[in-house]
Motif scaffolding. Sequence first.
Motif, PDB file in Angstrom:
ATOM      1  N   THR A 118      -2.047 -23.919  35.621  1.00  0.00           N
ATOM      2  CA  THR A 118      -2.378 -23.620  37.012  1.00  0.00           C
ATOM      3  C   THR A 118      -2.852 -22.177  37.135  1.00  0.00           C
ATOM      4  N   VAL A 129     -11.590 -28.399  34.306  1.00  0.00           N
ATOM      5  CA  VAL A 129     -10.906 -27.617  35.330  1.00  0.00           C
ATOM      6  C   VAL A 129     -11.120 -28.285  36.680  1.00  0.00           C
ATOM      7  N   SER A 130     -10.028 -28.546  37.378  1.00  0.00           N
ATOM      8  CA  SER A 130     -10.073 -29.103  38.733  1.00  0.00           C
ATOM      9  C   SER A 130      -9.893 -27.943  39.723  1.00  0.00           C
ATOM     10  N   TYR A 131     -10.930 -27.699  40.524  1.00  0.00           N
ATOM     11  CA  TYR A 131     -10.923 -26.545  41.428  1.00  0.00           C
ATOM     12  C   TYR A 131     -10.378 -26.931  42.807  1.00  0.00           C
ATOM     13  N   ASN A 132      -9.650 -26.009  43.415  1.00  0.00           N
ATOM     14  CA  ASN A 132      -9.136 -26.197  44.778  1.00  0.00           C
ATOM     15  C   ASN A 132     -10.035 -25.529  45.817  1.00  0.00           C
ATOM     16  N   ALA A 160      -6.914 -23.387  40.969  1.00  0.00           N
ATOM     17  CA  ALA A 160      -7.473 -24.428  40.105  1.00  0.00           C
ATOM     18  C   ALA A 160      -6.407 -24.856  39.106  1.00  0.00           C
ATOM     19  N   GLN A 161      -6.701 -25.939  38.403  1.00  0.00           N
ATOM     20  CA  GLN A 161      -5.777 -26.432  37.378  1.00  0.00           C
ATOM     21  C   GLN A 161      -6.583 -26.967  36.202  1.00  0.00           C
ATOM     22  N   LYS A 162      -6.141 -26.597  35.015  1.00  0.00           N
ATOM     23  CA  LYS A 162      -6.759 -27.148  33.812  1.00  0.00           C
ATOM     24  C   LYS A 162      -6.145 -28.511  33.519  1.00  0.00           C
ATOM     25  N   THR A 213     -16.995 -24.535  44.549  1.00  0.00           N
ATOM     26  CA  THR A 213     -17.571 -23.634  43.551  1.00  0.00           C
ATOM     27  C   THR A 213     -19.049 -23.348  43.784  1.00  0.00           C
ATOM     28  N   ILE A 268     -13.199 -17.842  37.430  1.00  0.00           N
ATOM     29  CA  ILE A 268     -12.569 -17.775  38.752  1.00  0.00           C
ATOM     30  C   ILE A 268     -12.183 -16.327  39.034  1.00  0.00           C
TER      31      ILE A 268
END
Length: 283
Positions: free
Chosen positions: A159, A77-80, A116-118, A83, A175
């Motif tokens: 997303t 997971v890429s977090y915006n 975030a995006q997987k 964290t 999240i």
Amino acid sequence: MCTITCTELKTNFGKYAKLAQKERIEVTSHNKVIFVLVPKNEDLYRRAMSLVGSWPDNIPFEVATAIQPVNGRDAYVSYNFETDPNKLRAKISDSGDINYKELNQIQNVIAGQPLAQKIQAERGKGGKTILGRYLEATNGKDIQVSLGQNVRFDRDGVTIKAEIDGEVMLVNGRITVEPVKYLDGVNVKTGDVKFVGTVIIKGAVEEGYSVEATNIEVHGVVNRSRLVATGNIVVQSGIFGKGEGYIKAGKSVWAKFINEATVEAEENVIVNDSILNSNVTAM
């Protein structure tokens, strides 16, 4: 590409061996092309050696090549957002000064904002040995992403977006967007507070600090400070403005008392005890 004779190859073998590392060379005998030297082709280099007798020690060439397999990357997971709350830092000006009232401890998001995006797992890329045997690679592993409150997957299935305005955070690895921010007080530990939801302050708002939110509820005293809300403001223990306090609500203001402060409300100002030396406006 260039064309040379066998005699020329034998005479200037070192020159053409180096040149063949970069371009194609056709070798002829009796006006016929008998073979072609191309970069990194060991079999053709061996044929050239059979013509000239030996390969110079100072001319390297590739004897054999193996390709290492590359395992696929696992899904992640890429977090915006940040964290780790411990990594949130105060605002630094262009001159390098730290503003200790802007501690940036709250990460505000609005409804529909991507959080975030997987990133999907990748397939592995196989390799081969120097003898040509296939080397298998491992595919990356998939992961299941569990969501917390007030978030959802977008139509693309990867997303993650906020469903409401609030503070984004990780709660037990999930999240989550929280619409209410609880604080023990507003002081040097919190700095100024800006929140797109409701702020509930258990203690006091100390002098010189500001709070901006949708709704504000203060259980303690509001000292010489600035409170602005698009909704309601409730001050259970009263306001000590000391001539500079400023309170503005998009709806109504409730307070036990108002002392030396400016209070503006789009709807009502409701005071239990007294209003002293203050400017109070209610539409």
